[in-house]
Design a protein around this motif. Sequence first.
Motif, short mmCIF file in Angstrom:
data_model
loop_
_atom_site.label_atom_id
_atom_site.label_comp_id
_atom_site.label_asym_id
_atom_site.label_seq_id
_atom_site.Cartn_x
_atom_site.Cartn_y
_atom_site.Cartn_z
N LEU A 276 -4.90 -0.82 -10.89
CA LEU A 276 -3.56 -1.30 -11.22
C LEU A 276 -2.85 -1.92 -10.02
O LEU A 276 -1.88 -2.66 -10.19
CB LEU A 276 -2.71 -0.15 -11.77
N VAL A 277 -3.31 -1.63 -8.81
CA VAL A 277 -2.62 -2.15 -7.62
C VAL A 277 -2.71 -3.67 -7.54
O VAL A 277 -1.94 -4.31 -6.82
CB VAL A 277 -3.16 -1.52 -6.32
N ALA A 278 -3.65 -4.26 -8.28
CA ALA A 278 -3.74 -5.72 -8.30
C ALA A 278 -2.46 -6.33 -8.85
O ALA A 278 -2.13 -7.49 -8.56
CB ALA A 278 -4.94 -6.16 -9.14
N ALA A 279 -1.71 -5.56 -9.64
CA ALA A 279 -0.48 -6.05 -10.25
C ALA A 279 0.61 -6.31 -9.23
O ALA A 279 1.57 -7.05 -9.51
CB ALA A 279 0.02 -5.06 -11.31
N ILE A 280 0.51 -5.72 -8.04
CA ILE A 280 1.49 -5.98 -6.98
C ILE A 280 0.85 -6.76 -5.83
O ILE A 280 1.32 -6.71 -4.70
CB ILE A 280 2.14 -4.68 -6.47
N GLY A 281 -0.23 -7.45 -6.15
CA GLY A 281 -0.83 -8.37 -5.18
C GLY A 281 -1.80 -7.76 -4.20
O GLY A 281 -2.17 -8.42 -3.21
N MET A 282 -2.23 -6.53 -4.44
CA MET A 282 -3.17 -5.90 -3.52
C MET A 282 -4.60 -6.18 -3.95
O MET A 282 -4.91 -6.23 -5.14
CB MET A 282 -2.94 -4.38 -3.46
N GLY A 283 -5.47 -6.36 -2.98
CA GLY A 283 -6.87 -6.56 -3.28
C GLY A 283 -7.59 -5.23 -3.38
O GLY A 283 -7.45 -4.38 -2.51
N ASP A 284 -8.32 -5.04 -4.45
CA ASP A 284 -9.09 -3.81 -4.61
C ASP A 284 -10.47 -4.16 -5.14
O ASP A 284 -10.85 -5.33 -5.21
CB ASP A 284 -8.38 -2.84 -5.56
N LEU A 285 -11.22 -3.15 -5.54
CA LEU A 285 -12.59 -3.35 -6.00
C LEU A 285 -12.64 -4.31 -7.19
O LEU A 285 -13.41 -5.27 -7.19
CB LEU A 285 -13.19 -1.99 -6.38
N LEU A 286 -11.82 -4.07 -8.20
CA LEU A 286 -11.86 -4.89 -9.41
C LEU A 286 -11.36 -6.30 -9.13
O LEU A 286 -11.91 -7.28 -9.66
CB LEU A 286 -11.02 -4.24 -10.51
N ARG A 287 -10.32 -6.43 -8.32
CA ARG A 287 -9.81 -7.78 -8.03
C ARG A 287 -10.83 -8.60 -7.26
O ARG A 287 -10.97 -9.81 -7.50
CB ARG A 287 -8.51 -7.68 -7.24
N ALA A 288 -11.55 -7.95 -6.36
CA ALA A 288 -12.59 -8.66 -5.61
C ALA A 288 -13.68 -9.17 -6.57
O ALA A 288 -14.17 -10.30 -6.44
CB ALA A 288 -13.20 -7.74 -4.55
N PHE B 245 0.82 -1.21 0.00
CA PHE B 245 0.00 0.00 0.00
C PHE B 245 0.86 1.25 0.00
O PHE B 245 0.54 2.23 -0.68
CB PHE B 245 -0.94 0.02 1.21
N THR B 246 1.95 1.24 0.76
CA THR B 246 2.85 2.40 0.79
C THR B 246 3.45 2.65 -0.59
O THR B 246 3.54 3.80 -1.05
CB THR B 246 3.97 2.18 1.81
N ALA B 247 3.88 1.58 -1.25
CA ALA B 247 4.45 1.71 -2.59
C ALA B 247 3.42 2.26 -3.57
O ALA B 247 3.73 3.13 -4.39
CB ALA B 247 4.96 0.35 -3.07
N ALA B 248 2.21 1.77 -3.47
CA ALA B 248 1.14 2.23 -4.36
C ALA B 248 0.82 3.70 -4.11
O ALA B 248 0.69 4.49 -5.05
CB ALA B 248 -0.11 1.38 -4.18
N ALA B 249 0.69 4.08 -2.84
CA ALA B 249 0.36 5.46 -2.50
C ALA B 249 1.45 6.42 -2.97
O ALA B 249 1.16 7.47 -3.54
CB ALA B 249 0.15 5.59 -0.99
N LEU B 250 2.71 6.05 -2.74
CA LEU B 250 3.82 6.90 -3.17
C LEU B 250 3.83 7.06 -4.68
O LEU B 250 3.99 8.18 -5.20
CB LEU B 250 5.14 6.28 -2.70
N THR B 251 3.63 5.97 -5.39
CA THR B 251 3.63 6.01 -6.86
C THR B 251 2.50 6.88 -7.38
O THR B 251 2.70 7.72 -8.27
CB THR B 251 3.51 4.60 -7.44
N PHE B 252 1.32 6.69 -6.84
CA PHE B 252 0.15 7.45 -7.32
C PHE B 252 0.30 8.94 -7.01
O PHE B 252 -0.07 9.78 -7.83
CB PHE B 252 -1.13 6.90 -6.69
#
Length: 213
Positions: free
Chosen positions: A158-170, A84-91
């Motif tokens: 796109l966060v699903a690409a690093i193994g995070m669960g989000d709306l679309l992945r669910a 999540f930290t990596a995703a937040a920083l990138t975004f």
Amino acid sequence: MTYILDVTRFILKGAITTFNLYIITAIFCVPLGILLAVFKMSKYSILSKIIGIYTWIFRGTPLLLQLFFVYYALPVIGVSLMPFTAAALTFVLNYSAYLTEIFRAGIESIDRGQFEAAKSLGMNYRQTMTRIIIPQAVRRVIPPTCNEAINLVKDTALVAAIGMGDLLRAAKEVLTRDFSITPFIIAALLYLGISSIIVAIFRRIESRYSIFD
């Protein structure tokens, strides 16, 4: 109906990540974008060039590549971040780059005579920007900023690409489990609902700043 409600609840649990990432990105990228836009227009050419390189890199490369770099490549040099930290920083870095150029264009669209008028009144650069220029520029950058806000909702997938669960992945997990298109329809409706709320908010903001027209 029970099945739809159960699927919706499951997808909403995954959407927590989407909401959290969206909020954090919005909170940080807007003030950072404004600040960088002002600095990019400053008289210090070195600072302006550094910010120019930053916006060039982050606007010129795919967000997914940037996400991979922060999450997978930085550990090679000893910098490991939680997903999540990596995703937040990138975004934040990515959307700040886009907003920097949007805000810069908005500020530069203000007539130069207003800068001169503020200077004749004894205002310094900071006072001129905060009291005269930025309030007018905000009104002009609302439409493109709204577009970026809507894009952000979709890009969080796109966060699903690093193994995070989000709306679309669910939604995809339910589809794989039940072999039904229902979860994707629900996900689409949720995305549309979120986007509609964002548009409504920006319309209110636009109405609020219409005084500067």
